[in-house]
Design a protein around this motif. Structure first.
Motif, PDB file in Angstrom:
ATOM      1  N   UNK A 103       0.832  -1.207   0.000  1.00  0.00           N
ATOM      2  CA  UNK A 103       0.000   0.000   0.000  1.00  0.00           C
ATOM      3  C   UNK A 103       0.864   1.253   0.000  1.00  0.00           C
ATOM      4  N   UNK A 106       2.412   1.669  -3.482  1.00  0.00           N
ATOM      5  CA  UNK A 106       1.434   2.118  -4.469  1.00  0.00           C
ATOM      6  C   UNK A 106       1.062   3.569  -4.222  1.00  0.00           C
ATOM      7  N   UNK A 107       0.866   3.946  -2.948  1.00  0.00           N
ATOM      8  CA  UNK A 107       0.482   5.330  -2.658  1.00  0.00           C
ATOM      9  C   UNK A 107       1.603   6.290  -3.050  1.00  0.00           C
ATOM     10  N   UNK A 128       1.036  12.934   5.659  1.00  0.00           N
ATOM     11  CA  UNK A 128       1.658  13.428   6.898  1.00  0.00           C
ATOM     12  C   UNK A 128       0.651  13.439   8.043  1.00  0.00           C
ATOM     13  N   UNK A 129      -0.598  13.791   7.718  1.00  0.00           N
ATOM     14  CA  UNK A 129      -1.640  13.801   8.747  1.00  0.00           C
ATOM     15  C   UNK A 129      -1.845  12.394   9.295  1.00  0.00           C
ATOM     16  N   UNK A 130      -1.792  11.428   8.398  1.00  0.00           N
ATOM     17  CA  UNK A 130      -1.948  10.034   8.812  1.00  0.00           C
ATOM     18  C   UNK A 130      -0.858   9.642   9.799  1.00  0.00           C
ATOM     19  N   UNK A 132       0.486  11.692  11.854  1.00  0.00           N
ATOM     20  CA  UNK A 132       0.339  12.441  13.099  1.00  0.00           C
ATOM     21  C   UNK A 132      -0.813  11.925  13.957  1.00  0.00           C
ATOM     22  N   UNK A 133      -1.687  11.103  13.390  1.00  0.00           N
ATOM     23  CA  UNK A 133      -2.810  10.581  14.176  1.00  0.00           C
ATOM     24  C   UNK A 133      -2.260   9.684  15.295  1.00  0.00           C
ATOM     25  N   UNK A 138      -5.726   4.757  16.252  1.00  0.00           N
ATOM     26  CA  UNK A 138      -5.681   3.588  15.377  1.00  0.00           C
ATOM     27  C   UNK A 138      -6.037   2.322  16.153  1.00  0.00           C
ATOM     28  N   UNK A 196      -1.414   0.687   9.801  1.00  0.00           N
ATOM     29  CA  UNK A 196      -1.856   2.056   9.578  1.00  0.00           C
ATOM     30  C   UNK A 196      -0.848   3.067  10.110  1.00  0.00           C
ATOM     31  N   UNK A 199       2.461   2.686   7.639  1.00  0.00           N
ATOM     32  CA  UNK A 199       2.265   3.038   6.233  1.00  0.00           C
ATOM     33  C   UNK A 199       2.691   4.473   5.892  1.00  0.00           C
ATOM     34  N   UNK A 254       9.425   1.073  13.434  1.00  0.00           N
ATOM     35  CA  UNK A 254       8.282   1.615  14.171  1.00  0.00           C
ATOM     36  C   UNK A 254       7.332   0.491  14.561  1.00  0.00           C
TER      37      UNK A 254
END
Lengths: 336, 397
Positions: A103, A106-107, A128-130, A132-133, A138, A196, A199, A254
């Motif tokens: 993923x 591909x992204x 980047x927001x993903x 920072x969540x 998650x 998540x 990624x 990570x």
């Protein structure tokens, strides 16, 4: 009227000034303060590593190499070992990477090669927001939203690919009412949530490297009549191979250390088992979070040792990632 | 050369000789000239038809398969079948007109786009799910103004709130920032502006410590500060654990930011006679300010959401604790974690409300960081924005 300077005949001969290369005045203070800040940070951060290493000496003396082969964690019986949790950590991380790697790749390719130029910066911000969540979010997502679907997926995988040992579950897949509880709280479910988190990190590194591909080479491939995919396959991916490997390994680092989402999802179990779809697994970080409360003395030191082992593994993975990224042709200027 | 001429040629000479000869393209007069493509970037009508038609067909086939043929209920199966069928149909329809190379190209772009959509879908569901399940507690004002003292886990939502967790999070992250900001930026200044072999050592160690799992950072503070030195579990201990975790992140990010400040600026300042300290203070740091702010805010966002160090070093009090030195101070992620684990439906609703608050906090921090990181040229001041808004209104009225 212009006046010319009169020559001083009696002036002493000019002596070249000695240029001081040392700091003077406030600069000396500045250098001193900066150096001591650096030293403080070195002591703090390096101190942790040294402390963990020192703490693991008594554990290793007490348990010896059995610490790495013992699966059980029973402080009452004086049986402590990290074999099962290490395997569990690797399993969760592997599931996470198996989901996150394709993923992320591909992204990253979509953002750098397919997306319209106007959308590109928005997509980068979203990735980047993903990142920072918070991981607890998650964890909630994985536990409440994904897990029911994941258990159905696990049932499907067991029915059709159950002959593979890691898709096997100790429950009958063709039962009239399937035993849903056997299919949840597994390494697979935890791996989805960890994926998540991993990624966006991998994706950011890969995208950055892909975006450095020389335009000339890409245009040359297109001018020779290659399709867009042909151009990606022959120019972008070979150029960014260092970034792909490095980004994946950074993500792996990570994934190995992730705690709270895993702790929320898994049901702890001290067993080495290849069955990633079945309920029950454990990781080093979840072990620490679950056991620190009752830990004193030798058990605390054993937990610190487990943390140290985890740290060393993460450190090796991250260092290898940095080396791979820096050595590759595209590595210059990558800061991830 | 006319068509008839070539026809006689081929009749007389054998195949092998013809292959060795140069072929001259023949203008066929009865065929209308090819229509030039309107744009090289845009797909032709045929390509567009193949694209849209394949996906429409895929949707129909997915419906037939999932609803009529196989027992595969639920939207998950429908979406997956649509994807598989879409790829299959795209491949078949492309193969009807094009070569294998085109089929591969089309399939690759389908797979890559679908994967990106899947990632976007996951992000959207994460955000939407938290806000959708968490909006109910947010509608009660007491959620923001009360703490959970004397409120049981199954009490209704109009009792109790998470003010203590919000205040605790702010205090802990505030202390952690107060520790890490000067140390982190100072270290970055040392590494880039002073340099030398010692700075290289510091850089290596700091980079290595970014690999430290956050739970181990918490365990370190727990065993040193709480077990060895005998301090109680408190907000201060949690703040220290967060600092230990954030320090390498901020130091490293600031280092990256300071390294990209052009050397020419430094040299210009030094050549004008400024001291090194003045160069750093008046030239390097102001130039790097947006980048430093971004690094700091992203570090804070990471610290606010980190649960595991807080879990070990502080406790989940249900009442307000404002003194970081004593008392188990709660924080947003810790509150979410402990409340979710209680398993009571109302408590889980409360936890989702808290998660929405935490997510909103992170979003605000993130957007601030983005705004600060924008290049100076296209940033508009607040007054400029207001003026633009007013002028727009004047035009429309």
């Amino acid at each position: 009227m212009t006046t010319l300077p009169r020559e001083h005949l009696d002036a002493v001969e000019a002596v070249p000034r000695v240029l001081a290369s040392t700091n003077t005045g406030s600069d000396r203070v500045f250098a001193y303060v900066a150096r001591s800040t650096g030293a403080t940070v070195l002591v703090i951060t390096g101190g942790i590593g040294v402390f963990l290493a020192v703490q693991s000496v008594p554990t290793l003396k007490h348990y010896g190499l059995h610490f790495f082969t013992q699966t059980q964690w029973q402080p009452d019986a004086d049986k402590l070992g990290i074999a099962a949790v290490l395997v569990g950590t690797l399993e969760v991380a592997m599931v996470a990477m198996a989901i996150a790697f394709p993923l992320a790749l591909a992204t990253a390719l979509f953002i750098s090669e397919y997306a319209p130029a106007k959308l590109r910066s928005t997509l980068i911000s979203l990735v980047d927001l993903m990142a920072a969540v918070p991981s607890i979010i998650y964890g909630l997502w994985g536990f409440f939203l994904v897990e029911p679907h994941a258990s159905e997926m696990a049932l499907f995988l067991q029915r059709h690919f159950g002959f593979l040992p890691f898709f096997h579950i100790g429950a009958d897949p063709n039962a009239a009412v399937w035993d849903r509880s056997r299919y949840t709280a597994s390494a697979f479910c935890a791996g989805i949530a960890v994926a998540m988190m991993v990624l966006p990190m991998s994706c950011a590194v890969m995208r950055q490297v892909f975006s450095q591909t020389p335009d000339g080479e890409k245009e040359a491939a297109l001018a020779l009549g290659s399709t867009r995919w042909g151009m990606i396959r022959t120019v972008v991916i070979p150029f960014g191979r260092g970034g792909i490997i490095g980004g994946t390994m950074l993500g792996l680092g990570r994934a190995l250390g992730e705690t709270i989402a895993v702790l929320l999802i898994i049901s702890p179990e001290f067993l080495i088992k290849p069955r990633i779809l079945e309920i029950g697994t454990n990781t080093v970080s979840a072990l620490i979070a679950g056991q620190f409360g009752e830990a004193t003395g030798i058990q605390l030191s054993a937990l610190l040792t487990a943390g140290f082992v985890l740290f060393i593994i993460t450190l090796i993975v991250n260092t290898l990632a940095a080396i791979v990224v820096n050595r590759s042709r595209s590595g210059a200027g990558t800061d991830a | 050369m006319t068509t008839t001429h070539q026809g006689t040629y081929q009749g007389e000479i054998t195949q092998a000789v013809v292959l060795e000869r140069t072929h001259v393209p023949v203008l066929a007069e009865d065929v209308s000239p090819a229509v030039p493509r309107a744009s090289l970037r845009r797909p032709t009508p045929q390509q567009r038809f193949v694209g849209i038609g394949s996906w429409a067909g895929a949707l129909a086939m997915a419906w037939v398969i999932c609803e009529r043929m196989l027992p595969l209920p639920g939207p998950t199966w429908f979406v997956m079948t649509t994807l598989v069928m879409g790829m299959l149909l795209t491949a078949v329809t492309t193969a009807m007109t094009g070569s294998m190379i085109e089929v591969r190209d089309r399939l690759a772009s389908t797979v890559i786009t679908a994967a990106t959509l899947l990632v976007g879908f996951a992000l959207v569901t994460t955000l939407a799910f938290v806000f959708a399940r968490g909006w109910k507690p947010l509608t009660h004002l007491n959620f923001f103004t009360h703490d959970m003292a004397g409120v049981g886990p199954s009490d209704p939502l109009n009792k109790g709130g998470v003010l203590h967790a919000i205040v605790g999070s702010l205090i802990e992250v505030g202390i952690a920032t107060a520790i890490t900001l000067p140390l982190g930026v100072g270290t970055a200044v040392f590494m880039t502006e002073i340099g030398g072999r010692f700075a290289g050592l510091v850089r290596t160690v700091v980079e290595a410590m970014t690999a430290l799992p956050s739970i181990v950072a918490g365990l370190f503070i727990y065993s040193v500060f709480i077990i060895a030195l005998g301090f109680p579990r408190s907000g201060l201990a949690a703040a220290m654990a967060l600092s230990v975790m954030m320090l390498p992140i901020i130091a490293r990010a600031s280092d990256v930011v300071l390294r990209v400040v052009p050397g020419g600026l430094r040299e210009a300042s030094l050549a004008l006679g400024a001291s090194r300290w003045k160069t750093v203070w008046y030239v390097v740091l102001p130039t790097a300010r947006p980048g430093l702010a971004t690094a700091l805010i992203l570090g804070i966002a990471r610290g606010v959401g980190e649960t595991s160090p807080v879990l070990i070093t502080s406790g989940a009090a249900s009442f307000m604790v404002t003194d970081p030195r004593s008392g188990v101070m709660n924080s947003l992620p810790l509150y979410i974690f402990t409340t979710v684990r209680s398993g009571v439906p109302v408590a889980i609703d409360r936890a989702f409300g808290t998660a929405a608050v935490l997510l909103a906090l992170v979003l605000v921090l993130f957007i601030t960081a983005r705004l600060l990181a924008r290049p100076r040229g296209n940033r508009r001041s607040l007054t400029g924005r207001v003026r633009a808004l007013l002028s727009l209104n004047r035009k429309t009225t």
